[in-house]
Design a protein around this motif. Structure first.
Motif, PDB file in Angstrom:
ATOM      1  N   LEU A  60       3.688   0.886   5.041  1.00 26.45           N
ATOM      2  CA  LEU A  60       3.368   2.297   5.227  1.00 26.45           C
ATOM      3  C   LEU A  60       4.635   3.142   5.345  1.00 26.45           C
ATOM      4  CD1 LEU A  60       0.919   4.080   5.372  1.00 26.45           C
ATOM      5  CD2 LEU A  60       0.935   3.854   7.861  1.00 26.45           C
ATOM      6  N   SER A  61       5.696   2.577   5.912  1.00 25.87           N
ATOM      7  CA  SER A  61       6.966   3.298   5.974  1.00 25.87           C
ATOM      8  C   SER A  61       7.508   3.555   4.569  1.00 25.87           C
ATOM      9  CB  SER A  61       7.974   2.503   6.798  1.00 25.87           C
ATOM     10  OG  SER A  61       9.226   3.149   6.824  1.00 25.87           O
ATOM     11  N   LEU A  62       7.379   2.553   3.693  1.00 24.69           N
ATOM     12  CA  LEU A  62       7.809   2.724   2.305  1.00 24.69           C
ATOM     13  C   LEU A  62       6.948   3.766   1.596  1.00 24.69           C
ATOM     14  CD1 LEU A  62       9.585   1.842  -0.064  1.00 24.69           C
ATOM     15  CD2 LEU A  62       7.944  -0.002  -0.500  1.00 24.69           C
ATOM     16  N   VAL A  63       5.643   3.726   1.841  1.00 23.44           N
ATOM     17  CA  VAL A  63       4.741   4.713   1.233  1.00 23.44           C
ATOM     18  C   VAL A  63       5.134   6.125   1.663  1.00 23.44           C
ATOM     19  CG1 VAL A  63       2.373   5.573   1.294  1.00 23.44           C
ATOM     20  CG2 VAL A  63       2.810   3.136   0.952  1.00 23.44           C
ATOM     21  N   LYS A  64       5.371   6.300   2.935  1.00 18.67           N
ATOM     22  CA  LYS A  64       5.742   7.626   3.444  1.00 18.67           C
ATOM     23  C   LYS A  64       7.036   8.119   2.802  1.00 18.67           C
ATOM     24  CE  LYS A  64       6.530  10.114   7.764  1.00 18.67           C
ATOM     25  NZ  LYS A  64       6.654   9.991   9.245  1.00 18.67           N
ATOM     26  N   GLY A  65       8.014   7.219   2.666  1.00 22.45           N
ATOM     27  CA  GLY A  65       9.271   7.623   2.059  1.00 22.45           C
ATOM     28  C   GLY A  65       9.121   8.000   0.596  1.00 22.45           C
ATOM     29  N   LEU A  66       8.341   7.244  -0.148  1.00 25.06           N
ATOM     30  CA  LEU A  66       8.138   7.549  -1.567  1.00 25.06           C
ATOM     31  C   LEU A  66       7.374   8.855  -1.760  1.00 25.06           C
ATOM     32  CD1 LEU A  66       7.274   3.991  -2.949  1.00 25.06           C
ATOM     33  CD2 LEU A  66       9.423   5.243  -3.199  1.00 25.06           C
ATOM     34  N   VAL A  67       6.383   9.106  -0.906  1.00 26.48           N
ATOM     35  CA  VAL A  67       5.629  10.359  -1.008  1.00 26.48           C
ATOM     36  C   VAL A  67       6.531  11.551  -0.700  1.00 26.48           C
ATOM     37  CG1 VAL A  67       3.764  11.687   0.042  1.00 26.48           C
ATOM     38  CG2 VAL A  67       3.404   9.290  -0.544  1.00 26.48           C
ATOM     39  N   GLY A 127       8.111  15.185  -2.773  1.00 28.21           N
ATOM     40  CA  GLY A 127       7.799  16.491  -2.205  1.00 28.21           C
ATOM     41  C   GLY A 127       6.378  16.576  -1.701  1.00 28.21           C
ATOM     42  N   GLY A 128       5.789  15.450  -1.353  1.00 24.96           N
ATOM     43  CA  GLY A 128       4.408  15.427  -0.896  1.00 24.96           C
ATOM     44  C   GLY A 128       4.294  15.165   0.587  1.00 24.96           C
ATOM     45  N   SER A 129       3.060  15.050   1.051  1.00 25.76           N
ATOM     46  CA  SER A 129       2.785  14.784   2.463  1.00 25.76           C
ATOM     47  C   SER A 129       1.688  13.748   2.564  1.00 25.76           C
ATOM     48  CB  SER A 129       2.373  16.071   3.185  1.00 25.76           C
ATOM     49  OG  SER A 129       1.154  16.557   2.651  1.00 25.76           O
ATOM     50  N   LEU A 130       1.681  13.051   3.699  1.00 25.00           N
ATOM     51  CA  LEU A 130       0.726  11.975   3.938  1.00 25.00           C
ATOM     52  C   LEU A 130       0.076  12.203   5.293  1.00 25.00           C
ATOM     53  CD1 LEU A 130       1.115   8.213   3.266  1.00 25.00           C
ATOM     54  CD2 LEU A 130       0.683   8.942   5.605  1.00 25.00           C
ATOM     55  N   VAL A 131      -1.249  12.115   5.328  1.00 25.88           N
ATOM     56  CA  VAL A 131      -2.005  12.300   6.564  1.00 25.88           C
ATOM     57  C   VAL A 131      -2.985  11.146   6.712  1.00 25.88           C
ATOM     58  CG1 VAL A 131      -3.700  13.738   7.756  1.00 25.88           C
ATOM     59  CG2 VAL A 131      -1.778  14.797   6.601  1.00 25.88           C
ATOM     60  N   ILE A 132      -3.054  10.598   7.927  1.00 23.36           N
ATOM     61  CA  ILE A 132      -3.952   9.489   8.225  1.00 23.36           C
ATOM     62  C   ILE A 132      -4.998   9.968   9.226  1.00 23.36           C
ATOM     63  CG2 ILE A 132      -4.138   7.141   9.123  1.00 23.36           C
ATOM     64  CD1 ILE A 132      -1.216   6.734   8.376  1.00 23.36           C
ATOM     65  N   THR A 133      -6.269   9.790   8.890  1.00 22.57           N
ATOM     66  CA  THR A 133      -7.359  10.061   9.823  1.00 22.57           C
ATOM     67  C   THR A 133      -8.164   8.784   9.964  1.00 22.57           C
ATOM     68  OG1 THR A 133      -8.683  10.899   7.977  1.00 22.57           O
ATOM     69  CG2 THR A 133      -7.521  12.510   9.305  1.00 22.57           C
ATOM     70  N   SER A 134      -8.592   8.502  11.180  1.00 17.74           N
ATOM     71  CA  SER A 134      -9.255   7.227  11.406  1.00 17.74           C
ATOM     72  C   SER A 134     -10.133   7.304  12.640  1.00 17.74           C
ATOM     73  CB  SER A 134      -8.225   6.108  11.561  1.00 17.74           C
ATOM     74  OG  SER A 134      -8.860   4.857  11.740  1.00 17.74           O
ATOM     75  N   VAL A 169      -8.917   6.796   6.537  1.00 17.27           N
ATOM     76  CA  VAL A 169      -8.708   7.547   5.303  1.00 17.27           C
ATOM     77  C   VAL A 169      -7.255   7.990   5.264  1.00 17.27           C
ATOM     78  CG1 VAL A 169      -9.310   9.596   3.969  1.00 17.27           C
ATOM     79  CG2 VAL A 169     -11.088   8.353   5.181  1.00 17.27           C
ATOM     80  N   VAL A 170      -6.530   7.610   4.219  1.00 16.72           N
ATOM     81  CA  VAL A 170      -5.142   8.029   4.013  1.00 16.72           C
ATOM     82  C   VAL A 170      -5.143   9.020   2.853  1.00 16.72           C
ATOM     83  CG1 VAL A 170      -2.794   7.319   3.516  1.00 16.72           C
ATOM     84  CG2 VAL A 170      -4.309   5.802   4.814  1.00 16.72           C
ATOM     85  N   THR A 171      -4.691  10.253   3.126  1.00 21.53           N
ATOM     86  CA  THR A 171      -4.709  11.322   2.128  1.00 21.53           C
ATOM     87  C   THR A 171      -3.284  11.708   1.768  1.00 21.53           C
ATOM     88  OG1 THR A 171      -6.765  12.164   3.070  1.00 21.53           O
ATOM     89  CG2 THR A 171      -5.560  13.634   1.595  1.00 21.53           C
ATOM     90  N   ILE A 172      -3.024  11.764   0.464  1.00 20.59           N
ATOM     91  CA  ILE A 172      -1.703  12.125  -0.057  1.00 20.59           C
ATOM     92  C   ILE A 172      -1.851  13.368  -0.921  1.00 20.59           C
ATOM     93  CG2 ILE A 172       0.195  11.414  -1.558  1.00 20.59           C
ATOM     94  CD1 ILE A 172      -0.449   8.524  -0.772  1.00 20.59           C
ATOM     95  N   LEU A 173      -0.993  14.343  -0.678  1.00 25.42           N
ATOM     96  CA  LEU A 173      -0.912  15.529  -1.530  1.00 25.42           C
ATOM     97  C   LEU A 173       0.500  15.625  -2.083  1.00 25.42           C
ATOM     98  CD1 LEU A 173      -2.838  18.462   0.206  1.00 25.42           C
ATOM     99  CD2 LEU A 173      -3.399  17.318  -1.915  1.00 25.42           C
ATOM    100  N   MET A 174       0.622  15.784  -3.388  1.00 19.02           N
ATOM    101  CA  MET A 174       1.937  15.952  -4.001  1.00 19.02           C
ATOM    102  C   MET A 174       1.792  16.849  -5.237  1.00 19.02           C
ATOM    103  SD  MET A 174       2.583  12.307  -5.924  1.00 19.02           S
ATOM    104  CE  MET A 174       2.588  11.441  -4.367  1.00 19.02           C
ATOM    105  N   SER A 197       2.186  20.567   5.526  1.00  9.19           N
ATOM    106  CA  SER A 197       1.099  19.754   6.050  1.00  9.19           C
ATOM    107  C   SER A 197       0.092  19.493   4.945  1.00  9.19           C
ATOM    108  CB  SER A 197       0.410  20.461   7.230  1.00  9.19           C
ATOM    109  OG  SER A 197      -0.171  21.682   6.778  1.00  9.19           O
ATOM    110  N   CYS A 198      -0.805  18.604   5.208  1.00  7.41           N
ATOM    111  CA  CYS A 198      -1.835  18.249   4.230  1.00  7.41           C
ATOM    112  C   CYS A 198      -3.102  19.012   4.545  1.00  7.41           C
ATOM    113  CB  CYS A 198      -2.096  16.743   4.289  1.00  7.41           C
ATOM    114  SG  CYS A 198      -3.200  16.148   3.014  1.00  7.41           S
ATOM    115  N   GLU A 199      -3.673  19.664   3.537  1.00  2.94           N
ATOM    116  CA  GLU A 199      -4.898  20.417   3.745  1.00  2.94           C
ATOM    117  C   GLU A 199      -6.035  19.465   4.080  1.00  2.94           C
ATOM    118  OE1 GLU A 199      -5.808  22.954   0.552  1.00  2.94           O
ATOM    119  OE2 GLU A 199      -3.804  23.822   0.412  1.00  2.94           O
ATOM    120  N   ASP A 200      -6.986  20.007   4.824  1.00  2.69           N
ATOM    121  CA  ASP A 200      -8.163  19.254   5.244  1.00  2.69           C
ATOM    122  C   ASP A 200      -7.787  18.028   6.076  1.00  2.69           C
ATOM    123  OD1 ASP A 200      -9.664  21.045   3.809  1.00  2.69           O
ATOM    124  OD2 ASP A 200      -9.678  19.794   2.008  1.00  2.69           O
TER     125      ASP A 200
END
Length: 506
Positions: free
Chosen positions: A426-433, A437-444, A451-456, A467-470
């Protein structure tokens, strides 16, 4: 008789001055002067008419002389009160100003326009070196460290050019034998005083000792350099170890594939085949860990280069399903995807996006029990590409979500944890996102899923997102992709890897 006359004069003068709201000590000085005026006036009351009698008749000289003496007495009293009070007020103003200057924190310096000190004061006067305490009549620039003199002269020039305020950091030698405290670090705030024509006539400087702050700043800078050096050394170490491990691992994987394929002869029994399979699986797992560590070291060192290119996001998702489909099938899970129908090409690093989706989907499979569902969704949200990986697994507690994304960090971080892993995915995912120029949000929700949501940016512009919408929207389980404008409600059907389940259109 004389004493009564003096007492009468003091009483009348005291009543008069009390109405003027003067202090008692100051009134006594005025009364003493008035006594002398009364005495001189009484004497003149006899002498002046007598002198005038030599010139004029007595009937004219006596009233004229008396009137002249009385007029001179009253004029003298008026002049006394008029001259004395402003002089006293000016003197009091000077005294008050000196007392105020002595209470100002730090060291208060008064310069002329050439930078020569003509007065020194301040509450902390004794805390500065002797050369500063006795610098009146000297040029301050001669006492400043050589390296700081140009900055001081520039500050003076700023005031001469019309500015009202200027600040400068200065160093002064302490004169101490101890070389560890060779300098006093100070900050001087300078204020210009001008005449009615706007010309600089005086400069007031407040010198504050900032030696402790400077020591803290230097210590912080030193620790920052040490931390950066340690981080760089760690990154180099990870990169070196990763490269050194990959060479023998490739040999292990290659020869284990040859043994498993029985290219040079049949294996004698099933146990040998099982051992070869375990060697291949363990080598593949170790190689994936090494590759992840290498990518993390590149990210931390800022040397991970993105290869931006247009590609179809559906092809990447299909590749992920093909790679993880067998793993999901063996665990009894349903792995499916939903792609917005009008979603065509996006611009990004295809390999990095594929790695992001593989890491997220493999995590979802790992933490989902048999019979669960793992869904990969892709849609356009305005100019942004929205990727969502959701599962119906064990979920994450709300107070543990913020811990995710740190290297080698897992929510269940003890020696008895049920699930394998290094905590780097997950640290690698966050760095790549973030590189995109994107963002990552985790809701659980614990026990329901994650649910892991990525916006880029879909066009590869790489503009940072705040921040990530919704992100605060409630999590729906089984996870569904919400309706979006522009045909987001029409999703492509895809078969699961085992061919037994179909994805419903959201």
């Amino acid at each position: 008789m004389a004493e009564k006359a003096i007492a009468l004069v003091d009483h009348v003068a005291g009543m008069w001055l009390s109405r003027m709201e003067d202090d008692a000590s100051e009134s006594l000085v005025v009364i003493a002067v008035l006594r002398r005026l009364v005495a001189f006036s009484l004497v003149a009351l006899f002498i002046v008419p007598a002198i005038i009698c030599f010139v004029l008749p007595a009937s004219v000289a006596l009233p004229l002389g008396a009137a002249l003496v009385v007029a001179l007495f009253l004029a003298s009293c008026a002049v006394l009160l008029t001259v004395y009070k402003p002089a006293r007020e000016a003197q009091d103003a000077v005294i008050d100003r000196e007392q105020l200057a002595s209470q100002v924190p730090g060291l208060l310096l008064f310069f002329n326009e050439q930078g020569i000190v003509h007065a020194v004061s301040g509450r902390d006067l004794r805390q500065f070196p002797l050369q500063l305490q006795n610098c009146a009549g000297h040029i301050l620039a001669e006492m400043v460290h050589v390296s700081d003199r140009i900055a001081l002269m520039q500050a003076f020039d700023t005031l001469r050019q019309g500015e009202d305020h200027a600040s400068v950091d200065l160093r002064f030698e302490t004169g101490s034998v101890n070389r560890q405290i060779q300098f006093v670090y100070a900050r001087m705030d300078m204020t210009a005083e001008r005449d009615q024509f706007g010309r600089l006539v005086r400069v007031v400087g407040q010198l504050i000792d900032v030696s402790e702050m400077e020591a803290l700043r230097r210590e912080a800078a030193r620790r920052t350099i040490e931390a950066e050096t340690a981080t760089e050394a760690k990154s180099r170490f990870l990169a070196a170890v990763s490269h050194e491990l990959r060479t023998p691992l490739n040999a292990i994987l290659g020869f284990s594939d040859i043994l498993a394929g029985e290219y040079f002869g049949k294996l004698e029994n099933d146990r040998q085949r099982e051992y070869v399979k375990l060697i291949r699986q363990s080598g593949g797992h170790l190689l994936s860990v090494v590759n992840t560590m290498l990518d993390m070291s590149k990210l931390e060192a800022g040397r991970y280069e993105l290869m931006m290119e247009p590609f179809r996001i559906g092809d990447v998702i299909a590749s992920c399903e093909g790679m993880l489909g067998l793993q999901a099938k063996q665990k009894g899970l349903t792995l499916t995807s939903r792609i917005q129908r009008d979603l065509t090409e996006v611009v990004a690093d295809q390999r990095a996006i594929q790695q992001v989706l593989i890491n997220l989907a493999s995590n979802a499979i790992k933490f989902t029990e048999s019979g669960g569902v793992v869904v990969i969704d892709a849609a356009l949200q305005g100019e942004m590409l929205k990727l969502t990986v959701s599962d119906t697994g064990i979920g994450i507690a709300a107070d543990k979500i913020e811990l995710l994304g740190r290297p080698f960090m897992q929510v269940q971080n003890d020696y008895t944890r049920r699930y394998e892993g290094t905590g780097l995915g997950l640290s690698l995912v966050k760095g790549l996102v973030e590189l995109h120029g994107g963002s990552l949000v985790i809701t659980s929700k614990p026990g329901e899923g994650t649910v892991v949501t990525i916006l880029m940016p879909a066009d590869g512009s790489g503009q940072p997102l705040s921040s990530c919408e919704d992100a605060d929207a409630p999590v729906e389980f089984p996870p569904r992709l919400k309706d979006t404008a522009g045909g987001a409600d029409m999703m492509k059907r895809k078969d699961t890897a085992d061919g037994r389940a179909k994805a419903k259109i959201a």
